[in-house]
Design a protein around this motif. Sequence first.
Motif, PDB file in Angstrom:
ATOM      1  N   ARG A 104      43.769  27.333  45.452  1.00 13.40           N
ATOM      2  CA  ARG A 104      43.857  28.721  44.987  1.00 13.40           C
ATOM      3  C   ARG A 104      42.530  29.178  44.393  1.00 13.40           C
ATOM      4  O   ARG A 104      42.083  30.307  44.638  1.00 13.40           O
ATOM      5  N   ILE A 108      40.001  32.243  45.782  1.00 11.95           N
ATOM      6  CA  ILE A 108      39.487  33.305  44.915  1.00 11.95           C
ATOM      7  C   ILE A 108      37.961  33.356  45.004  1.00 11.95           C
ATOM      8  O   ILE A 108      37.363  34.428  45.052  1.00 11.95           O
ATOM      9  N   VAL A 166      44.170  35.722  37.388  1.00 15.17           N
ATOM     10  CA  VAL A 166      45.158  34.893  38.084  1.00 15.17           C
ATOM     11  C   VAL A 166      45.745  33.853  37.134  1.00 15.17           C
ATOM     12  O   VAL A 166      46.933  33.520  37.215  1.00 15.17           O
ATOM     13  N   GLU A 171      49.399  31.335  37.941  1.00 18.32           N
ATOM     14  CA  GLU A 171      49.181  30.723  39.250  1.00 18.32           C
ATOM     15  C   GLU A 171      48.198  29.555  39.178  1.00 18.32           C
ATOM     16  O   GLU A 171      48.228  28.660  40.027  1.00 18.32           O
TER      17      GLU A 171
END
Length: 278
Positions: A104, A108, A166, A171
């Motif tokens: 993740r 990003i 985030v 997350e």
Amino acid sequence: MAVARGMIKRMSNRVGAVLLRPPTTPSHSHFFLLYNHSPPPSKSHLSSFSSTFLRSFSHHFPEETSDEGATTDGWEEEDETEPKIGDGGDGGGVALQNVPWGQRTLSIAEEVLMQFSEDIKLFAFKTTPRGYVYVRLDKLTEEYGCPSMEELECYNRKYKQRLDEVGALGEIPDDLALEVSSPGAERLLKVPDDIIRFKDMPMRVGYTENIESNCLERDGVFLLDFIEKDSEMCVWKLADVRENRDPLRKGRPLSRKQRDWRLKLPFNLHRMVSLYLV
């Protein structure tokens, strides 16, 4: 603080690194600029290739004391291991190290990079179990691949902002530490793509003369003469550097015999290629 406003460089051994804390901002992230406090190096390849780096902390890290009694910022330094292609550090590539939030944070990083010019690419990306994110940006149109200080600062700020956003959603962890830097002097070069890019610069080439695992590895400082793409072969010539000159011919360039010497080396016999440091 005048030094902090200029080009801040990290030498390969990080000797004398100093932390400067800019004025407090409304954000809860802490932002540090680091520079080498040693005397400026003489003009050489090393000064050109020195890596600039920026660090951001989502929360305050407790200060730690080193064995020498000096106060540090508590930052987890990268392991001083032999670089390898794809290690997420000097060897470039991505190394998530099985961190569950690694993919993740990588997505990003790539998302933020799309806001920049097409000549800035992700050279290396690494995450660690302790919550550190290391990003190295490569600028393809710059002679040594180093983005400007302003570009690194801008990327650091935008990426850290997205990580915090985030993280607030749950997350990813909300206390990640970030380091953004340029590749630096120790970057490994891929054969053949990178060596074509740096073909006008001396390179240190580690190689073997056959595929056998017990074959003695050699190295030398060469310039790329040309590449035979069909046969996947690099043709190297000696670089005119002190290491290749006859010590008995002090101050003189390479001999004709040395200038005419060539090494034909298949792609798969290159063990390690890096930029030559004076």
